[in-house]
Design a protein around this motif. Structure first.
Motif, PDB file in Angstrom:
ATOM      1  N   LEU A 164       0.828  -1.136  -0.202  1.00 33.94           N
ATOM      2  CA  LEU A 164       0.008   0.111  -0.041  1.00 33.94           C
ATOM      3  C   LEU A 164       0.983   1.233   0.054  1.00 33.94           C
ATOM      4  CD1 LEU A 164      -2.875   1.296   0.500  1.00 33.94           C
ATOM      5  CD2 LEU A 164      -2.645   0.924   2.836  1.00 33.94           C
ATOM      6  N   PRO A 165       1.130   1.913  -1.047  1.00 32.96           N
ATOM      7  CA  PRO A 165       1.799   3.080  -1.204  1.00 32.96           C
ATOM      8  C   PRO A 165       1.623   4.342  -0.640  1.00 32.96           C
ATOM      9  CG  PRO A 165       1.050   2.577  -3.493  1.00 32.96           C
ATOM     10  CD  PRO A 165       0.374   1.382  -2.505  1.00 32.96           C
ATOM     11  N   GLN A 166       0.061   4.569  -0.363  1.00 37.62           N
ATOM     12  CA  GLN A 166      -0.241   5.834   0.133  1.00 37.62           C
ATOM     13  C   GLN A 166      -0.216   5.941   1.489  1.00 37.62           C
ATOM     14  OE1 GLN A 166      -2.333   3.004  -1.507  1.00 37.62           O
ATOM     15  NE2 GLN A 166      -4.021   4.005  -2.731  1.00 37.62           N
ATOM     16  N   GLU A 167       0.397   7.050   1.897  1.00 35.65           N
ATOM     17  CA  GLU A 167       0.666   7.211   3.367  1.00 35.65           C
ATOM     18  C   GLU A 167      -0.409   7.697   3.997  1.00 35.65           C
ATOM     19  OE1 GLU A 167       3.931  10.075   4.019  1.00 35.65           O
ATOM     20  OE2 GLU A 167       5.634   8.776   2.976  1.00 35.65           O
ATOM     21  N   ASP A 168      -1.498   8.232   3.434  1.00 37.11           N
ATOM     22  CA  ASP A 168      -2.363   8.810   4.170  1.00 37.11           C
ATOM     23  C   ASP A 168      -3.657   7.779   4.149  1.00 37.11           C
ATOM     24  OD1 ASP A 168      -3.133   8.611   1.409  1.00 37.11           O
ATOM     25  OD2 ASP A 168      -4.413  10.122   1.437  1.00 37.11           O
ATOM     26  N   ALA A 169      -3.371   6.511   3.942  1.00 36.03           N
ATOM     27  CA  ALA A 169      -4.495   5.509   4.137  1.00 36.03           C
ATOM     28  C   ALA A 169      -3.839   4.204   4.658  1.00 36.03           C
ATOM     29  CB  ALA A 169      -5.010   4.989   2.685  1.00 36.03           C
ATOM     30  N   ALA A 170      -4.505   3.133   5.334  1.00 36.81           N
ATOM     31  CA  ALA A 170      -3.974   2.062   5.746  1.00 36.81           C
ATOM     32  C   ALA A 170      -4.699   1.091   5.968  1.00 36.81           C
ATOM     33  CB  ALA A 170      -3.204   2.277   7.226  1.00 36.81           C
ATOM     34  N   LEU A 171      -4.349  -0.296   5.921  1.00 40.05           N
ATOM     35  CA  LEU A 171      -5.123  -1.575   5.985  1.00 40.05           C
ATOM     36  C   LEU A 171      -5.418  -1.782   7.527  1.00 40.05           C
ATOM     37  CD1 LEU A 171      -3.169  -4.155   3.591  1.00 40.05           C
ATOM     38  CD2 LEU A 171      -5.529  -2.963   3.238  1.00 40.05           C
ATOM     39  N   LEU A 172      -6.429  -2.216   7.587  1.00 42.10           N
ATOM     40  CA  LEU A 172      -7.314  -2.451   9.218  1.00 42.10           C
ATOM     41  C   LEU A 172      -6.658  -3.997   9.453  1.00 42.10           C
ATOM     42  CD1 LEU A 172     -10.697  -1.020   9.400  1.00 42.10           C
ATOM     43  CD2 LEU A 172      -8.755   0.098   9.865  1.00 42.10           C
ATOM     44  N   LEU A 173      -6.627  -4.348  10.289  1.00 39.44           N
ATOM     45  CA  LEU A 173      -6.475  -5.900  10.993  1.00 39.44           C
ATOM     46  C   LEU A 173      -7.788  -6.479  11.666  1.00 39.44           C
ATOM     47  CD1 LEU A 173      -4.342  -8.244  11.093  1.00 39.44           C
ATOM     48  CD2 LEU A 173      -3.800  -7.142  13.227  1.00 39.44           C
ATOM     49  N   PRO A 174      -8.206  -7.351  10.724  1.00 37.07           N
ATOM     50  CA  PRO A 174      -9.507  -8.170  11.362  1.00 37.07           C
ATOM     51  C   PRO A 174      -8.963  -9.106  12.609  1.00 37.07           C
ATOM     52  CG  PRO A 174      -8.924  -9.192   9.304  1.00 37.07           C
ATOM     53  CD  PRO A 174      -7.968  -8.139   9.496  1.00 37.07           C
ATOM     54  N   GLN A 175      -9.853  -9.254  13.663  1.00 33.18           N
ATOM     55  CA  GLN A 175      -9.570 -10.214  14.749  1.00 33.18           C
ATOM     56  C   GLN A 175      -9.128 -11.481  14.357  1.00 33.18           C
ATOM     57  OE1 GLN A 175      -9.629  -9.741  18.074  1.00 33.18           O
ATOM     58  NE2 GLN A 175      -8.664 -11.341  18.033  1.00 33.18           N
ATOM     59  N   CYS A 176      -9.659 -12.004  13.049  1.00 28.92           N
ATOM     60  CA  CYS A 176      -9.426 -13.423  12.816  1.00 28.92           C
ATOM     61  C   CYS A 176      -8.284 -13.478  11.808  1.00 28.92           C
ATOM     62  CB  CYS A 176     -10.707 -13.977  11.753  1.00 28.92           C
ATOM     63  SG  CYS A 176     -11.018 -13.004  10.246  1.00 28.92           S
ATOM     64  N   GLY A 177      -7.848 -12.155  11.685  1.00 31.49           N
ATOM     65  CA  GLY A 177      -6.559 -12.217  10.535  1.00 31.49           C
ATOM     66  C   GLY A 177      -6.342 -12.497   9.249  1.00 31.49           C
ATOM     67  N   ILE A 178      -7.707 -12.592   8.676  1.00 32.46           N
ATOM     68  CA  ILE A 178      -7.936 -13.288   7.269  1.00 32.46           C
ATOM     69  C   ILE A 178      -9.301 -12.706   7.046  1.00 32.46           C
ATOM     70  CG2 ILE A 178      -8.831 -15.461   7.917  1.00 32.46           C
ATOM     71  CD1 ILE A 178      -7.021 -16.437   5.120  1.00 32.46           C
ATOM     72  N   ALA A 179      -9.358 -12.257   5.722  1.00 28.88           N
ATOM     73  CA  ALA A 179     -10.788 -11.766   5.123  1.00 28.88           C
ATOM     74  C   ALA A 179     -10.907 -11.688   3.803  1.00 28.88           C
ATOM     75  CB  ALA A 179     -10.987 -10.039   5.591  1.00 28.88           C
ATOM     76  N   LYS A 180     -12.243 -11.833   3.192  1.00 29.98           N
ATOM     77  CA  LYS A 180     -12.510 -12.142   1.763  1.00 29.98           C
ATOM     78  C   LYS A 180     -12.610 -10.633   1.203  1.00 29.98           C
ATOM     79  CE  LYS A 180     -16.279 -14.122   0.517  1.00 29.98           C
ATOM     80  NZ  LYS A 180     -17.482 -15.095   0.105  1.00 29.98           N
ATOM     81  N   PHE A 181     -12.347 -10.199  -0.189  1.00 30.72           N
ATOM     82  CA  PHE A 181     -12.467  -9.183  -0.626  1.00 30.72           C
ATOM     83  C   PHE A 181     -13.065  -9.476  -2.135  1.00 30.72           C
ATOM     84  CE2 PHE A 181     -10.689  -5.671  -3.495  1.00 30.72           C
ATOM     85  CZ  PHE A 181     -11.803  -4.596  -3.264  1.00 30.72           C
ATOM     86  N   VAL A 182     -14.452  -8.922  -2.548  1.00 30.19           N
ATOM     87  CA  VAL A 182     -14.991  -9.269  -3.725  1.00 30.19           C
ATOM     88  C   VAL A 182     -15.134  -8.027  -4.230  1.00 30.19           C
ATOM     89  CG1 VAL A 182     -17.079 -10.128  -4.752  1.00 30.19           C
ATOM     90  CG2 VAL A 182     -16.322 -10.908  -2.541  1.00 30.19           C
TER      91      VAL A 182
END
Length: 259
Positions: A164-182
């Motif tokens: 993720l190159p953008q400094e003004d955005a960031a990924l969240l971390l889900p409790q389960c550690g893994i998530a699906k993206f559609v």
């Protein structure tokens, strides 16, 4: 001879991953004295945000036996080495490819599979159905006993790393550690391992015969869509919290958490 003191186990999110979402900040200990700690921000579905020491996130003393902790630690350490290799490569400007040996590839597959197995909700279902006292150890032991078969559920040919190159955005971390993206491009499984780095499982081959992985970038505008779907997935499976490196990263999504 006196037995070993029970370990304060991280139930699902290993310390090495939590470190990818942490910063060093001052917090006050039980004696009201300031201390520098590695902290992470957590938000529940009431929109309440708290700052936590990463050593105390989603932990329970004695949750896993010392033997299981040792085996989990071995994989987490190896996986941490791969993370370090990716970051070093990226900093040096070689952003196109990353070569991993067969052992590295196996470690990535093991880590992704363990993300699914280290679920307290699943452990509770095993406890209720099979009336066992330590379903968490049983689940992990079952994996190690049949790891070659289970690792095939995640094809290493389909793994890529995304920055993720953008400094003004960031990924969240889900409790389960893994998530699906559609999205329009298909269905992807995301495993965030730092606020700016994720493993992505795709339905297409992404690794060459000589072990070269592609390192991609998240496109502008996709970060919000990824994080919102991550939040919805957490709510759907009964999780209670998501994590982020900065408080502002959670404030950005508070309305989705509380809806």
């Amino acid at each position: 001879m006196e037995g070993k003191k029970p370990i304060n186990s991280h139930i699902q999110l290993p310390l090495s991953v939590l470190r990818g979402f942490s910063t060093k900040e001052t917090i006050y200990n039980a004696n009201n004295m300031p201390e520098k700690r590695e902290v992470i921000y957590a938000m529940d579905f009431d929109g309440m945000i708290v700052k936590k020491d990463i050593k105390e996130v989603n932990t329970k003393t004695g949750y896993y036996s010392a033997q299981i902790e040792e085996r989990l630690s071995e994989i987490e350490t190896k996986f941490g080495d791969i993370k370090h290799k990716i970051r070093k490569l990226y900093r040096e400007g070689e952003k196109a490819n990353l070569t991993l040996n067969n052992k590295d590839v196996e470690t990535v597959a093991k880590y992704c599979t363990l993300c699914l197995i280290r679920s307290e909700e699943w452990h509770n279902r095993i406890r209720e159905k099979h009336k066992v006292l330590n379903p968490q150890d049983l689940a992990i032991k079952f994996y190690f006993d049949r790891q070659q078969e289970l690792d095939q559920l995640i094809s290493c040919d389909n793994i890529t790393f995304v920055y993720l190159p953008q400094e003004d955005a960031a990924l969240l971390l889900p409790q389960c550690g893994i998530a699906k993206f559609v999205c329009d491009a298909g269905v992807f499984v995301w495993v965030p391992i730092a606020s700016d780095l994720a493993i992505v499982l795709t339905d297409r081959k992404t690794i060459t015969e000589d072990g070269v992985f592609h390192i991609g970038h998240i496109e502008d505008g996709q970060v919000d869509a990824i994080n919102i779907q991550m939040i919805e997935a957490e709510k759907a499976c009964g999780k209670k919290v998501v994590y982020a490196k900065r408080e502002k990263d959670l404030l950005r999504y508070r309305k989705y958490m509380m809806s």
